[in-house]
Scaffold this motif. Structure first.
Motif, PDB file in Angstrom:
ATOM      1  N   GLU A   1       0.841  -1.199   0.000  1.00 62.28           N
ATOM      2  CA  GLU A   1       0.000   0.000   0.000  1.00 62.28           C
ATOM      3  C   GLU A   1       0.876   1.249   0.000  1.00 62.28           C
ATOM      4  O   GLU A   1       0.597   2.210  -0.722  1.00 62.28           O
ATOM      5  CB  GLU A   1      -0.893   0.033   1.242  1.00 62.28           C
ATOM      6  N   LEU A   2       1.929   1.221   0.823  1.00 62.39           N
ATOM      7  CA  LEU A   2       2.840   2.362   0.874  1.00 62.39           C
ATOM      8  C   LEU A   2       3.548   2.563  -0.461  1.00 62.39           C
ATOM      9  O   LEU A   2       3.742   3.690  -0.895  1.00 62.39           O
ATOM     10  CB  LEU A   2       3.860   2.186   1.998  1.00 62.39           C
ATOM     11  N   THR A   3       3.927   1.462  -1.118  1.00 62.64           N
ATOM     12  CA  THR A   3       4.604   1.612  -2.414  1.00 62.64           C
ATOM     13  C   THR A   3       3.670   2.221  -3.449  1.00 62.64           C
ATOM     14  O   THR A   3       4.104   2.983  -4.304  1.00 62.64           O
ATOM     15  CB  THR A   3       5.166   0.275  -2.938  1.00 62.64           C
ATOM     16  N   ARG A   4       2.376   1.910  -3.369  1.00 61.24           N
ATOM     17  CA  ARG A   4       1.410   2.512  -4.295  1.00 61.24           C
ATOM     18  C   ARG A   4       1.151   3.979  -3.956  1.00 61.24           C
ATOM     19  O   ARG A   4       0.951   4.800  -4.846  1.00 61.24           O
ATOM     20  CB  ARG A   4       0.098   1.727  -4.291  1.00 61.24           C
ATOM     21  N   LEU A   5       1.158   4.296  -2.665  1.00 58.91           N
ATOM     22  CA  LEU A   5       0.913   5.673  -2.240  1.00 58.91           C
ATOM     23  C   LEU A   5       2.110   6.584  -2.504  1.00 58.91           C
ATOM     24  O   LEU A   5       1.950   7.798  -2.649  1.00 58.91           O
ATOM     25  CB  LEU A   5       0.563   5.712  -0.752  1.00 58.91           C
TER      26      LEU A   5
END
Length: 108
Positions: free
Chosen positions: A29-33
């Protein structure tokens, strides 16, 4: 100021903290954000934030393994600071877009 910037300074740490202040996140999720950060950089920054007591890492004994990151109570005290930084950035962007490109300089 120096100590604060050594703990939360840089390009990625404030972005990571800002996203984690909105709730628990898994690594992907962090990599997408934060798509402009590499996975290696996110990993290194998350480890530093964890070592500094601002992020907790929860590992779930599942297959495949699941890991969640969460802002600590200490990190949550940074919420108003992060919101102020975001608001300042939005104001700065609006003001700079009103100037012709050649005049968009700091006049301090």
């Amino acid at each position: 100021m120096e100590l604060t910037l050594s703990v939360i300074g840089g390009v990625w740490k404030p972005l990571i903290l800002f996203n984690l202040l909105q709730g628990k996140k898994r690594f992907m999720e962090l990599t997408r954000l934060i798509p402009s950060a590499t996975q290696r950089m996110l990993t290194l920054q998350l480890r530093e934030l964890e070592a500094d007591g601002l992020v907790t890492r929860h590992v779930f004994a599942e297959v495949p393994p699941r890991v969640e990151y969460e802002a600590t109570a200490l990190a949550r005290t940074l919420g108003p600071v992060m919101l102020s930084l975001r608001d300042w950035g939005e104001l700065y962007r609006v003001e700079q877009q009103q100037l012709p490109a050649t005049e968009a300089k700091c006049e301090a």
